[in-house]
Design an enzyme around this catalytic site. Structure first.
Site, PDB file in Angstrom:
ATOM      1  N   CYS A  90     -13.814 -23.778 -16.096  1.00  0.00           N
ATOM      2  CA  CYS A  90     -13.371 -25.326 -15.830  1.00  0.00           C
ATOM      3  C   CYS A  90     -14.251 -26.137 -16.822  1.00  0.00           C
ATOM      4  O   CYS A  90     -15.579 -26.051 -16.760  1.00  0.00           O
ATOM      5  CB  CYS A  90     -13.615 -25.516 -14.480  1.00  0.00           C
ATOM      6  N   CYS A  93     -16.752 -28.562 -13.985  1.00  0.00           N
ATOM      7  CA  CYS A  93     -17.698 -28.076 -13.604  1.00  0.00           C
ATOM      8  C   CYS A  93     -18.177 -26.569 -13.943  1.00  0.00           C
ATOM      9  O   CYS A  93     -19.363 -26.151 -13.350  1.00  0.00           O
ATOM     10  CB  CYS A  93     -17.309 -27.754 -11.878  1.00  0.00           C
ATOM     11  N   CYS A 139      -8.760 -26.419 -10.116  1.00  0.00           N
ATOM     12  CA  CYS A 139     -10.061 -25.940  -9.763  1.00  0.00           C
ATOM     13  C   CYS A 139     -10.492 -26.004  -8.255  1.00  0.00           C
ATOM     14  O   CYS A 139     -10.425 -27.015  -7.883  1.00  0.00           O
ATOM     15  CB  CYS A 139     -11.185 -26.382 -10.784  1.00  0.00           C
ATOM     16  N   CYS A 162      -0.198 -21.085 -16.782  1.00  0.00           N
ATOM     17  CA  CYS A 162      -0.060 -21.988 -18.036  1.00  0.00           C
ATOM     18  C   CYS A 162      -1.063 -23.057 -17.867  1.00  0.00           C
ATOM     19  O   CYS A 162      -0.859 -23.946 -17.141  1.00  0.00           O
ATOM     20  CB  CYS A 162       1.611 -22.443 -18.073  1.00  0.00           C
TER      21      CYS A 162
END
Length: 198
Positions: A90, A93, A139, A162
């Protein structure tokens, strides 16, 4: 007809039933929005980053995609044709999301993966934007919008995550394997002391 696009038989029966009882159009429209998922409340995420920090740290496109549920243009993302070995994380984070081993070319114009590193790394939610039903991926640690999940991927999962390149960062395999772990640090420390622990 529009009612069926937003949510199926239950929603249609609810709205038609309310309309026949003289409920105002505003009330019916509000219920449509409520049952379509457009009025979801914001979830509290384990990792919290201020919007000011994100605006300073992320590019305008990364901010738009992760914080405003935007989408980058197809075939333009940094990781669309990326083939290096490693881990996609991510961008907000740093949570590990996908291994390069499960990345594939779906022809969609966005990076596609058929499995997650850990099932709990991504949160799924219904997305009824643009008058259609999709499954949004975010996330699970910070709530950053990643992309969408479809059921047209390859075996063994049949899934296609995707994902926008703008929501991802990449750790090359060489960087991951060269990062010392707590166990290897302890072992090196014991050897340098001339003492080996068993």
């Amino acid at each position: 007809m529009l009612l069926f696009q937003f949510g199926g038989l239950f929603q249609t029966q609810l709205v038609c039933g309310l309309a026949s009882r003289g409920t105002s159009r505003f009330s019916v429209a509000f219920l449509l929005l409520l049952t379509s998922g457009l009025c979801r409340t914001k979830k509290t995420w384990p990792v919290s980053v201020s919007q000011e920090e994100l605006k300073n740290r992320l590019t305008p496109l990364q901010y738009h995609v992760t914080q405003e549920k935007g989408t980058e243009s197809a075939f333009t993302g940094e990781f669309t044709y990326h083939e290096d070995e490693g881990t996609y994380t991510c961008v907000v984070c740093g949570t590990p999301l996908f291994s390069s081993n499960v990345k594939f070319d779906s022809g969609s114009g966005w990076p596609s993966f058929f499995d997650l590193m850990k099932e709990e790394s991504v949160t799924l939610a219904d997305d009824f934007s643009y008058g259609m039903h999709r499954v949004e991926t975010t996330c699970s640690q910070c709530g950053a919008h990643l992309g969408h999940l479809f059921d047209d991927g390859p075996k063994p999962t049949g899934k296609r995550y995707c994902i926008n390149s703008a929501s991802l960062a990449f750790q090359p395999k060489s960087a991951i394997s060269s990062t010392p772990t707590a166990d290897s640090k302890a072992a090196n420390s014991s050897l340098s002391d001339g003492k080996a622990e068993l």
